[in-house]
Design an enzyme around this catalytic site. Structure first.
Site, mmCIF file in Angstrom:
data_model
loop_
_atom_site.group_PDB
_atom_site.id
_atom_site.type_symbol
_atom_site.label_atom_id
_atom_site.label_comp_id
_atom_site.label_asym_id
_atom_site.label_seq_id
_atom_site.Cartn_x
_atom_site.Cartn_y
_atom_site.Cartn_z
ATOM 1 C CB THR A 142 -0.974 0.045 1.252
ATOM 2 O OG1 THR A 142 -1.609 -1.342 1.279
ATOM 3 C CG2 THR A 142 -1.859 1.265 1.079
ATOM 4 C CE1 TYR B 1 -1.628 -4.857 6.053
ATOM 5 C CE2 TYR B 1 -1.275 -4.731 3.793
ATOM 6 C CZ TYR B 1 -1.478 -3.812 4.909
ATOM 7 O OH TYR B 1 -1.297 -2.779 5.292
ATOM 8 C CE LYS C 169 1.879 -4.235 7.066
ATOM 9 N NZ LYS C 169 2.183 -3.464 5.640
#
Length: 292
Positions: A46, A135, A164
């Site tokens: 991101t 994630y 994550k």
């Protein structure tokens, strides 16, 4: 999996004033974070503004990072999305030379159920030729991947090696650590609670602030892993204000101001993101110059 214990950094994509990818600046940043002592690199997450990069630009970013790294550290590639079939197709066709794992975000916008999230990552795990780090970032996806779903995936697919975890919820993180299978990595995706997560049994972090101040942040994580609590918290509190500042007006606008202060890159972001205001830019510049 030992390669992903410690500090990974989510690399930005630097842009020139004409908004083209600045490969020279990206090379400088890769060298800067490696020299700063981080354990691994993350490409096209991101923080890289991947949503605003076209196909050719993504390939240019990948090639630049691989060349600059020159095999020194493990590299994780962001491969995710909310179209499961498209992600699977990329996994089947991409050349993963130079990469040690993928980072794959929970599907955004669609708001799947927990079973939908499980089936999405089942398809990814089945297709991926390299290890998978899943994630969870509810602030961006509008859905929270619950600990029970994560543990189910970890038990069912051995190539899903970690998560994550960026829900910003230390209790949820502790539940993951409590119930995960042995060897599964719980990696912080939230810089501010990285040290508490590590001390609770987490494996480290994929960081944004660690990209700006790699020496101090990666040392904090190592001290936490060594259970040197007082020394680790000294570094945490040294950096705490900067963590708040870089996220105050959006990521990666904040961290790009740090890189501007360090003379590593311009502070340019692509729409729909905009630069931080002058007041915050001044605060970040002052903090960076004081620390360096």
């Amino acid at each position: 999996m030992q390669a992903f214990i410690g500090t990974g950094v989510a690399l930005v994509t630097p842009f020139k004033k004409d908004f083209s990818v600045d490969t020279e600046a990206l090379t400088k940043i890769v060298n800067y974070v490696i020299d700063g002592g981080v354990e691994y690199l993350v490409a096209l997450g991101t923080t890289a503004e991947t949503a605003t990069l076209n196909h050719d630009e993504k390939e240019l970013v990948i090639a630049t990072i691989i060349k600059a790294n020159a095999g020194r550290l493990p590299v994780v590639l962001g491969v995710g999305g909310n179209n499961t079939m498209q992600v699977v197709e990329e996994l089947k066709t991409r050349d993963f030379s130079g990469f040690s794992a993928i980072l794959s975000v929970s599907p955004y916008y669609n708001k799947p159920t927990q079973e939908g999230i499980y089936q999405h990552f089942k398809a990814i795990a089945t297709a991926s030729p390299i290890p998978v780090i899943i994630y969870n970032v509810p602030g961006r996806t509008a859905s929270n991947m619950l600990p029970a779903t994560v543990v189910r995936l970890a038990n069912d697919f051995k190539n899903i090696i970690g998560i994550k975890e960026a829900a910003g919820d230390i209790v949820q993180a502790m539940k993951l650590i409590q119930h995960k299978p042995e060897g599964f990595l719980v990696i912080s995706g939230d810089d501010m609670i990285t040290l508490p997560m590590v001390l609770a049994g987490g494996s480290g972090v994929i960081s944004v602030i660690g990209e700006g101040f790699p020496k101090e942040f990666s040392e904090m994580v190592r001290l936490g892993l060594q259970r040197k609590v007082d020394e680790a918290y000294k570094l945490h509190y040294l950096l705490a204000d900067s963590i708040d500042m870089i996220f105050e007006q959006g990521n990666p606008a904040g961290i790009k101001e740090v890189f501007k202060s360090l003379s590593l890159s311009e502070n340019i972001v692509r729409l729909p993101l905009v630069n931080v205001n002058e007041e915050l830019a001044s605060k970040l510049d002052n903090f960076t110059k004081k620390l360096s």
